[in-house]
Design a protein around this motif. Sequence first.
Motif, mmCIF file in Angstrom:
data_model
loop_
_atom_site.group_PDB
_atom_site.id
_atom_site.type_symbol
_atom_site.label_atom_id
_atom_site.label_comp_id
_atom_site.label_asym_id
_atom_site.label_seq_id
_atom_site.Cartn_x
_atom_site.Cartn_y
_atom_site.Cartn_z
ATOM 1 N N ALA A 178 0.825 -1.211 0.000
ATOM 2 C CA ALA A 178 0.000 0.000 0.000
ATOM 3 C C ALA A 178 0.857 1.259 0.000
ATOM 4 O O ALA A 178 0.512 2.259 -0.643
ATOM 5 N N VAL A 179 1.971 1.229 0.711
ATOM 6 C CA VAL A 179 2.873 2.388 0.731
ATOM 7 C C VAL A 179 3.484 2.603 -0.656
ATOM 8 O O VAL A 179 3.597 3.741 -1.133
ATOM 9 N N THR A 180 3.868 1.521 -1.311
ATOM 10 C CA THR A 180 4.389 1.635 -2.675
ATOM 11 C C THR A 180 3.332 2.223 -3.599
ATOM 12 O O THR A 180 3.629 3.067 -4.452
ATOM 13 N N ALA A 181 2.088 1.793 -3.416
ATOM 14 C CA ALA A 181 0.995 2.330 -4.227
ATOM 15 C C ALA A 181 0.802 3.819 -3.963
ATOM 16 O O ALA A 181 0.536 4.597 -4.892
ATOM 17 N N ALA A 182 0.938 4.225 -2.711
ATOM 18 C CA ALA A 182 0.806 5.646 -2.372
ATOM 19 C C ALA A 182 1.877 6.469 -3.078
ATOM 20 O O ALA A 182 1.605 7.556 -3.615
ATOM 21 N N TRP A 183 3.097 5.955 -3.076
ATOM 22 C CA TRP A 183 4.207 6.644 -3.748
ATOM 23 C C TRP A 183 3.944 6.778 -5.248
ATOM 24 O O TRP A 183 4.067 7.875 -5.819
ATOM 25 N N ARG A 184 3.554 5.687 -5.882
ATOM 26 C CA ARG A 184 3.297 5.728 -7.322
ATOM 27 C C ARG A 184 2.098 6.623 -7.646
ATOM 28 O O ARG A 184 2.110 7.367 -8.634
ATOM 29 N N TRP A 185 1.060 6.544 -6.819
ATOM 30 C CA TRP A 185 -0.133 7.357 -7.068
ATOM 31 C C TRP A 185 0.191 8.841 -6.914
ATOM 32 O O TRP A 185 -0.227 9.669 -7.734
ATOM 33 N N ALA A 186 0.933 9.172 -5.873
ATOM 34 C CA ALA A 186 1.298 10.571 -5.647
ATOM 35 C C ALA A 186 2.200 11.089 -6.766
ATOM 36 O O ALA A 186 2.070 12.240 -7.208
ATOM 37 N N ARG A 227 -0.267 16.904 0.522
ATOM 38 C CA ARG A 227 0.964 16.504 1.224
ATOM 39 C C ARG A 227 1.573 15.273 0.575
ATOM 40 O O ARG A 227 2.798 15.174 0.414
ATOM 41 N N LEU A 228 0.737 14.326 0.201
ATOM 42 C CA LEU A 228 1.208 13.110 -0.448
ATOM 43 C C LEU A 228 1.884 13.451 -1.776
ATOM 44 O O LEU A 228 2.951 12.922 -2.103
ATOM 45 N N THR A 229 1.260 14.354 -2.525
ATOM 46 C CA THR A 229 1.794 14.747 -3.828
ATOM 47 C C THR A 229 3.135 15.458 -3.687
ATOM 48 O O THR A 229 4.075 15.199 -4.446
ATOM 49 N N GLU A 230 3.228 16.343 -2.722
ATOM 50 C CA GLU A 230 4.477 17.076 -2.489
ATOM 51 C C GLU A 230 5.630 16.119 -2.183
ATOM 52 O O GLU A 230 6.764 16.324 -2.630
ATOM 53 N N GLY A 235 10.419 13.505 -8.908
ATOM 54 C CA GLY A 235 11.052 12.208 -9.133
ATOM 55 C C GLY A 235 11.595 11.564 -7.878
ATOM 56 O O GLY A 235 12.569 10.796 -7.936
ATOM 57 N N ALA A 236 10.971 11.840 -6.730
ATOM 58 C CA ALA A 236 11.436 11.268 -5.464
ATOM 59 C C ALA A 236 11.381 9.745 -5.504
ATOM 60 O O ALA A 236 10.444 9.158 -6.048
ATOM 61 N N SER A 237 12.389 9.114 -4.928
ATOM 62 C CA SER A 237 12.394 7.656 -4.820
ATOM 63 C C SER A 237 11.414 7.230 -3.727
ATOM 64 O O SER A 237 10.932 8.062 -2.945
ATOM 65 N N VAL A 242 8.976 8.045 1.602
ATOM 66 C CA VAL A 242 8.673 7.577 2.959
ATOM 67 C C VAL A 242 9.321 8.492 3.998
ATOM 68 O O VAL A 242 8.699 8.852 5.008
ATOM 69 N N ALA A 243 10.558 8.902 3.746
ATOM 70 C CA ALA A 243 11.257 9.777 4.692
ATOM 71 C C ALA A 243 10.560 11.129 4.809
ATOM 72 O O ALA A 243 10.455 11.697 5.906
ATOM 73 N N ALA A 244 10.063 11.641 3.682
ATOM 74 C CA ALA A 244 9.396 12.945 3.688
ATOM 75 C C ALA A 244 8.103 12.910 4.488
ATOM 76 O O ALA A 244 7.659 13.938 5.012
#
Length: 281
Positions: A178-186, A227-230, A235-237, A242-244
């Motif tokens: 789910a976290v990976t999905a959040a990153w890709r979606w954002a 916030r998720l988008t920011e 191109g954040a990894s 996750v760190a942000a």
Amino acid sequence: MTPASADTALLDLHGIVARAVDPADGASCTAALDGTLRGLLARFDDARYAPAARALFGLPPAEPGQNLTVRRELAAAAAGHEVHHFRKRVEPKLVEKVAWELLADADRFTRLAMIAPRLAPATTRQPVPADPFAWEVAEHEEQLSRLWSALYAARAELLAVERVISLEAGRVDITTTAVTAAWRWAAARAEAISYTTAFAPGGDTGPDELVALAGWTPALTAAQTSRLTEAAAGGASREQFVAALHGETGLGNAWVEGFFARPASPDSSIESIEQENGSAS
């Protein structure tokens, strides 16, 4: 399914034409219809009748080449009904539901202002001339490609979440996915904002309409979405993303727990079959 057996009205649906490699070719449209039906039946939202619906349309537990009579017998058995009862009372509602799903799919394509560009094999190098117009066209295609790449990457991860949930994976595995999905979606939303700002300001399709193409996501507030988008912009990894968001407990819970929540019961035409017809067999 063959071009000869496929109904012309189905082949002419917007969702089918849009998916066909060659909309003018019957075989291409038939393949698109077959793929669309398989997708709809794979996600059939009535657990009891899903195997019956699939069998009726020639998917497992049915086998290729079986005629309607055999498929109906398999479908009736899967639903726990006697064949005559199934044919008269259940089958019409299953067919009606699938038909409505196809119409809803077509409506989504009708209302969408953008579709993914089709690609053709490049047989030779295609250099960009040293010309402002050519640069502008190339930049637009570049950004459009980045946009759709991000949207499909997000869709892949959202599908992965639903798959691991269906497989009853452990909570840690589901959360990680789910976290990976959040990153890709954002990241996809950031690309959508970048594209619409540069090439479609004030257009009919905004960033949120574009990112919705990736699939369902848990409900977030406007501030959480921003916030998720920011966190994924530039191109954040995944690690940087996750760190942000470290310490954003409320946001993390809203996203992850949304996937663990039980989906709402479908408002379908067959959900009351058992109550209406009893458990006739």
